[in-house]
Design a protein around this motif. Structure first.
Motif, mmCIF file in Angstrom:
data_model
loop_
_atom_site.group_PDB
_atom_site.id
_atom_site.type_symbol
_atom_site.label_atom_id
_atom_site.label_comp_id
_atom_site.label_asym_id
_atom_site.label_seq_id
_atom_site.Cartn_x
_atom_site.Cartn_y
_atom_site.Cartn_z
ATOM 1 N N PRO A 109 0.837 -1.212 0.000
ATOM 2 C CA PRO A 109 0.000 0.000 0.000
ATOM 3 C C PRO A 109 0.867 1.255 0.000
ATOM 4 O O PRO A 109 1.937 1.294 0.614
ATOM 5 C CB PRO A 109 -0.800 -0.139 1.302
ATOM 6 C CG PRO A 109 0.017 -1.037 2.173
ATOM 7 C CD PRO A 109 0.682 -2.006 1.238
ATOM 8 N N LEU A 110 0.400 2.251 -0.719
ATOM 9 C CA LEU A 110 1.139 3.509 -0.765
ATOM 10 C C LEU A 110 1.058 4.208 0.583
ATOM 11 O O LEU A 110 0.022 4.183 1.256
ATOM 12 C CB LEU A 110 0.569 4.421 -1.852
ATOM 13 C CG LEU A 110 0.719 3.929 -3.300
ATOM 14 C CD1 LEU A 110 0.010 4.883 -4.250
ATOM 15 C CD2 LEU A 110 2.178 3.793 -3.666
ATOM 16 N N PRO A 111 2.144 4.829 1.005
ATOM 17 C CA PRO A 111 2.107 5.534 2.285
ATOM 18 C C PRO A 111 1.191 6.748 2.214
ATOM 19 O O PRO A 111 0.983 7.330 1.147
ATOM 20 C CB PRO A 111 3.570 5.946 2.491
ATOM 21 C CG PRO A 111 4.146 6.010 1.105
ATOM 22 C CD PRO A 111 3.455 4.921 0.343
ATOM 23 N N GLU A 112 0.617 7.085 3.335
ATOM 24 C CA GLU A 112 -0.207 8.286 3.402
ATOM 25 C C GLU A 112 0.673 9.510 3.153
ATOM 26 O O GLU A 112 1.834 9.546 3.578
ATOM 27 C CB GLU A 112 -0.861 8.397 4.786
ATOM 28 C CG GLU A 112 -1.966 7.390 5.029
ATOM 29 C CD GLU A 112 -3.153 7.622 4.109
ATOM 30 O OE1 GLU A 112 -3.501 8.803 3.877
ATOM 31 O OE2 GLU A 112 -3.709 6.634 3.596
ATOM 32 N N PRO A 113 0.158 10.501 2.430
ATOM 33 C CA PRO A 113 0.969 11.699 2.185
ATOM 34 C C PRO A 113 1.296 12.418 3.493
ATOM 35 O O PRO A 113 0.488 12.445 4.425
ATOM 36 C CB PRO A 113 0.076 12.561 1.276
ATOM 37 C CG PRO A 113 -1.316 12.046 1.506
ATOM 38 C CD PRO A 113 -1.172 10.589 1.809
ATOM 39 N N SER A 114 2.480 12.969 3.538
ATOM 40 C CA SER A 114 2.899 13.718 4.722
ATOM 41 C C SER A 114 2.151 15.045 4.780
ATOM 42 O O SER A 114 1.509 15.465 3.810
ATOM 43 C CB SER A 114 4.404 13.980 4.669
ATOM 44 O OG SER A 114 4.700 14.880 3.597
ATOM 45 N N GLU A 115 2.232 15.694 5.929
ATOM 46 C CA GLU A 115 1.588 16.998 6.065
ATOM 47 C C GLU A 115 2.159 18.000 5.071
ATOM 48 O O GLU A 115 1.437 18.831 4.520
ATOM 49 C CB GLU A 115 1.745 17.515 7.502
ATOM 50 C CG GLU A 115 0.946 16.734 8.527
ATOM 51 C CD GLU A 115 -0.549 16.704 8.189
ATOM 52 O OE1 GLU A 115 -1.100 17.777 7.859
ATOM 53 O OE2 GLU A 115 -1.152 15.616 8.236
ATOM 54 N N GLN A 135 3.396 17.248 2.078
ATOM 55 C CA GLN A 135 2.854 16.911 0.762
ATOM 56 C C GLN A 135 1.425 17.410 0.604
ATOM 57 O O GLN A 135 1.037 17.899 -0.458
ATOM 58 C CB GLN A 135 2.922 15.405 0.527
ATOM 59 C CG GLN A 135 4.324 14.871 0.292
ATOM 60 C CD GLN A 135 4.354 13.366 0.159
ATOM 61 O OE1 GLN A 135 3.666 12.662 0.915
ATOM 62 N NE2 GLN A 135 5.128 12.852 -0.779
ATOM 63 N N LYS A 136 0.627 17.274 1.663
ATOM 64 C CA LYS A 136 -0.750 17.777 1.611
ATOM 65 C C LYS A 136 -0.768 19.281 1.382
ATOM 66 O O LYS A 136 -1.546 19.806 0.574
ATOM 67 C CB LYS A 136 -1.486 17.436 2.904
ATOM 68 C CG LYS A 136 -1.740 15.948 3.114
ATOM 69 C CD LYS A 136 -2.421 15.715 4.451
ATOM 70 C CE LYS A 136 -2.627 14.226 4.725
ATOM 71 N NZ LYS A 136 -3.241 13.996 6.063
#
Length: 233
Positions: free
Chosen positions: A7-13, A15-16
């Motif tokens: 699974p792809l990692p959740e975007p960092s703050e 990146q958001k």
């Protein structure tokens, strides 16, 4: 045999935040390259005036890229001083990092970015130095602060303490006020004579217009020494 992708990692703050920024949230102007002049300078003058009229902050600032001592690239933001038949003018101390780099390899690239109209301009060419009298005349035509900064000198040298800079700056301001024609021996006006210039007009549907001027080595007509080409976005 099937493989399961991790699974792809959740975007960092960060990146958001980065992905939430909008690009060219303005109505972009049209640009018809077929109507462009035969040389880049008139188009640059026209685009600069349009950037000013559109409220572009500091349209006279530009990226200046040079070749560093180790052969790698180096870049910084400087101010445009003029653009005429000789080329694009900027200034610095000959003893600064960029001054030393230009002395060793007198070629550079300039980059202007004007997001108020979704435009950028890239220029490459050879760099020469103007006579010292012209460099001083250019400096003295600017503000007292510009003269004071030039009189401080030592640009790019290692600074021991902030207090040392404060002392040198105060003395330079005093001299600039007392002697507005003071000499700054290492202050140098540079002129980039372009061999290539590219004008980029952004498009909301990503069908950007890129018009490149290339100086012809053997122009058929001395009055039009430029070759123009459209580039894919």
């Amino acid at each position: 045999m099937t493989t399961t992708s991790a699974p792809l990692p959740e975007p960092s703050e960060f990146q958001k935040l980065l992905r939430s920024q909008r690009v060219w949230d303005v109505e972009l102007p049209a640009f018809d390259p077929a109507a462009a002049p035969a040389a880049p300078l008139p188009l640059f003058h026209a685009w600069f005036a349009e950037a000013v009229a559109a409220g572009q902050p500091e349209p006279h600032t530009m990226g200046l890229a040079t070749v560093a001592e180790d052969g790698g690239p180096d870049v910084r933001t400087v101010m445009l001083h003029d653009a005429d038949d000789r080329g694009w003018h900027f200034a610095s101390h000959a003893t600064s990092a960029k001054g030393r780099q230009l002395a060793a390899r007198p070629e550079a690239a300039l980059h202007f970015y004007w997001p108020a109209q979704g435009r950028q301009i890239r220029i490459r060419g050879r760099v020469t130095t103007a006579p010292h009298s012209e460099s001083l005349a250019d400096l003295h035509a600017r503000s007292t602060g510009a003269l004071a900064a030039a009189l401080v000198g030592r640009q790019s040298d290692v600074l021991s303490t902030r207090a040392e800079l404060d002392e040198a700056s105060t003395a330079a301001w005093d001299r600039a006020h007392a002697d507005p024609d003071a000499d700054a021996p290492t202050w140098t006006l540079y002129v980039l004579d372009p061999v290539e210039a590219e004008f980029f007009q952004g498009d909301a549907r990503r069908r950007h217009v890129r018009l490149r001027y290339r100086r012809s080595e053997e122009p058929a007509d001395a009055t039009t020494p430029w070759i123009t080409e459209l580039l894919w976005p």
